[in-house]
Design a protein around this motif. Structure first.
Motif, PDB file in Angstrom:
ATOM      1  N   PHE A  99      21.487  -8.562  -2.049  1.00 30.28           N
ATOM      2  CA  PHE A  99      20.928  -9.466  -1.060  1.00 30.28           C
ATOM      3  C   PHE A  99      19.413  -9.315  -0.990  1.00 30.28           C
ATOM      4  O   PHE A  99      18.675 -10.304  -1.044  1.00 30.28           O
ATOM      5  N   ASP A 100      18.935  -8.085  -0.892  1.00 22.99           N
ATOM      6  CA  ASP A 100      17.488  -7.842  -0.824  1.00 22.99           C
ATOM      7  C   ASP A 100      16.778  -8.336  -2.077  1.00 22.99           C
ATOM      8  O   ASP A 100      15.712  -8.947  -1.992  1.00 22.99           O
ATOM      9  N   TYR A 101      17.376  -8.089  -3.243  1.00 29.28           N
ATOM     10  CA  TYR A 101      16.791  -8.557  -4.503  1.00 29.28           C
ATOM     11  C   TYR A 101      16.622 -10.076  -4.471  1.00 29.28           C
ATOM     12  O   TYR A 101      15.554 -10.599  -4.786  1.00 29.28           O
ATOM     13  N   ILE A 120      20.829 -21.667  -7.488  1.00 34.38           N
ATOM     14  CA  ILE A 120      21.884 -20.662  -7.696  1.00 34.38           C
ATOM     15  C   ILE A 120      21.619 -19.447  -6.804  1.00 34.38           C
ATOM     16  O   ILE A 120      22.548 -18.866  -6.241  1.00 34.38           O
ATOM     17  N   THR A 121      20.370 -19.075  -6.650  1.00 33.47           N
ATOM     18  CA  THR A 121      20.017 -17.927  -5.802  1.00 33.47           C
ATOM     19  C   THR A 121      20.383 -18.205  -4.348  1.00 33.47           C
ATOM     20  O   THR A 121      20.981 -17.358  -3.675  1.00 33.47           O
ATOM     21  N   VAL A 122      20.045 -19.384  -3.859  1.00 35.25           N
ATOM     22  CA  VAL A 122      20.379 -19.748  -2.475  1.00 35.25           C
ATOM     23  C   VAL A 122      21.898 -19.797  -2.302  1.00 35.25           C
ATOM     24  O   VAL A 122      22.437 -19.320  -1.296  1.00 35.25           O
ATOM     25  N   TRP A 123      22.611 -20.339  -3.290  1.00 33.15           N
ATOM     26  CA  TRP A 123      24.073 -20.377  -3.228  1.00 33.15           C
ATOM     27  C   TRP A 123      24.649 -18.957  -3.166  1.00 33.15           C
ATOM     28  O   TRP A 123      25.545 -18.676  -2.367  1.00 33.15           O
ATOM     29  N   CYS A 124      24.128 -18.054  -3.987  1.00 30.62           N
ATOM     30  CA  CYS A 124      24.599 -16.670  -3.980  1.00 30.62           C
ATOM     31  C   CYS A 124      24.314 -16.018  -2.624  1.00 30.62           C
ATOM     32  O   CYS A 124      25.173 -15.331  -2.064  1.00 30.62           O
ATOM     33  N   ASP A 135      38.638 -11.065   8.956  1.00 33.10           N
ATOM     34  CA  ASP A 135      38.534  -9.693   9.456  1.00 33.10           C
ATOM     35  C   ASP A 135      37.394  -9.651  10.458  1.00 33.10           C
ATOM     36  O   ASP A 135      36.236  -9.800  10.099  1.00 33.10           O
ATOM     37  N   SER A 136      37.711  -9.429  11.698  1.00 31.89           N
ATOM     38  CA  SER A 136      36.693  -9.478  12.742  1.00 31.89           C
ATOM     39  C   SER A 136      35.680  -8.357  12.632  1.00 31.89           C
ATOM     40  O   SER A 136      34.625  -8.409  13.243  1.00 31.89           O
ATOM     41  N   THR A 137      35.959  -7.337  11.824  1.00 27.70           N
ATOM     42  CA  THR A 137      35.003  -6.231  11.643  1.00 27.70           C
ATOM     43  C   THR A 137      34.250  -6.337  10.333  1.00 27.70           C
ATOM     44  O   THR A 137      33.357  -5.546  10.071  1.00 27.70           O
ATOM     45  N   ALA A 138      34.591  -7.301   9.488  1.00 24.17           N
ATOM     46  CA  ALA A 138      33.999  -7.375   8.146  1.00 24.17           C
ATOM     47  C   ALA A 138      32.486  -7.531   8.190  1.00 24.17           C
ATOM     48  O   ALA A 138      31.777  -6.939   7.398  1.00 24.17           O
ATOM     49  N   HIS A 139      31.987  -8.332   9.133  1.00 21.18           N
ATOM     50  CA  HIS A 139      30.546  -8.555   9.170  1.00 21.18           C
ATOM     51  C   HIS A 139      29.784  -7.293   9.549  1.00 21.18           C
ATOM     52  O   HIS A 139      28.638  -7.129   9.190  1.00 21.18           O
ATOM     53  N   ALA A 140      30.403  -6.389  10.221  1.00 20.68           N
ATOM     54  CA  ALA A 140      29.725  -5.166  10.655  1.00 20.68           C
ATOM     55  C   ALA A 140      29.802  -4.059   9.623  1.00 20.68           C
ATOM     56  O   ALA A 140      29.108  -3.064   9.745  1.00 20.68           O
ATOM     57  N   SER A 141      30.610  -4.228   8.585  1.00 16.90           N
ATOM     58  CA  SER A 141      30.802  -3.134   7.643  1.00 16.90           C
ATOM     59  C   SER A 141      29.722  -3.063   6.572  1.00 16.90           C
ATOM     60  O   SER A 141      29.603  -2.073   5.885  1.00 16.90           O
ATOM     61  N   ALA A 142      28.926  -4.102   6.390  1.00 17.10           N
ATOM     62  CA  ALA A 142      27.825  -4.042   5.441  1.00 17.10           C
ATOM     63  C   ALA A 142      26.668  -3.295   6.097  1.00 17.10           C
ATOM     64  O   ALA A 142      26.429  -3.424   7.291  1.00 17.10           O
ATOM     65  N   ASP A 143      25.974  -2.501   5.298  1.00 13.99           N
ATOM     66  CA  ASP A 143      24.868  -1.711   5.836  1.00 13.99           C
ATOM     67  C   ASP A 143      23.685  -2.594   6.190  1.00 13.99           C
ATOM     68  O   ASP A 143      23.310  -3.481   5.445  1.00 13.99           O
ATOM     69  N   GLY A 144      23.079  -2.334   7.326  1.00  9.01           N
ATOM     70  CA  GLY A 144      21.816  -2.969   7.693  1.00  9.01           C
ATOM     71  C   GLY A 144      21.973  -4.368   8.241  1.00  9.01           C
ATOM     72  O   GLY A 144      23.029  -4.974   8.220  1.00  9.01           O
ATOM     73  N   ASP A 145      20.861  -4.854   8.740  1.00  3.82           N
ATOM     74  CA  ASP A 145      20.791  -6.194   9.287  1.00  3.82           C
ATOM     75  C   ASP A 145      20.358  -7.127   8.169  1.00  3.82           C
ATOM     76  O   ASP A 145      19.293  -6.968   7.587  1.00  3.82           O
ATOM     77  N   LEU A 146      21.195  -8.117   7.839  1.00  3.53           N
ATOM     78  CA  LEU A 146      20.885  -9.026   6.734  1.00  3.53           C
ATOM     79  C   LEU A 146      19.713  -9.941   7.047  1.00  3.53           C
ATOM     80  O   LEU A 146      19.031 -10.399   6.155  1.00  3.53           O
TER      81      LEU A 146
END
Length: 151
Positions: A99-101, A120-124, A135-146
């Motif tokens: 995501f950061d890249y 393609i980058t915006v789509w990705c 999964d109601s917890t899925a969004h919280a399982s990725a590290d950091g604030d997107l």
């Protein structure tokens, strides 16, 4: 059949072309082939690409080592296909820094007038930030604030 593709070992050979200084044309064709496999609706093939072949790591390595924009486009498309497959793959890609890249490169691609690569980058990115609601917890399982620019 997908089983024959898996058993043949061809995927590992294609991914090998991502890892060393192969001719760009060969890297391009290998990235295209693996990207097409990543767009499969066959869940066994996708799991194979993720678990045994570690395709997302190979695509990430390719992004870090190539300066060829067409190869980058296929690598980003393959990553987007994997990100869209399930929350687990999405979260792993975020943890890997994909995501950061992408966020750090999308403006550069636009300024270079690489519109297909920008699209393609915006789509990705959209596959990396989407929430599928399973999964109601899925969004919280990725590290950091997107989205650090939002409150």
């Amino acid at each position: 059949s997908f089983k024959q593709i898996i058993e043949s070992g061809v995927v590992s050979h294609l991914l090998d072309f991502f890892q060393f200084d192969a001719p760009e044309k060969l890297q391009f064709e290998a990235a295209w082939a693996v990207t097409n496999l990543c767009s499969s609706s066959n869940s066994d093939l996708i799991r194979f690409l993720y678990k045994q072949c570690k395709a997302m790591y190979a695509f990430r390595h390719l992004l870090n080592t190539t300066s060829n924009l067409e190869i980058m486009e296929h690598a980003i498309c393959g990553l987007g296909n994997l990100a869209g497959e399930c929350q687990q793959y999405r979260n792993e890609l975020i943890r890997m820094g994909v995501f950061d890249y992408l966020l750090n490169h999308v403006e550069k691609f636009w300024s270079l007038k690489q519109y297909a690569l920008t699209r393609i980058t915006v789509w990705c990115i959209s596959n990396l930030v989407r929430y599928d609601g399973h999964d109601s917890t899925a969004h919280a399982s990725a590290d950091g604030d997107l989205c650090p620019w939002t409150d």
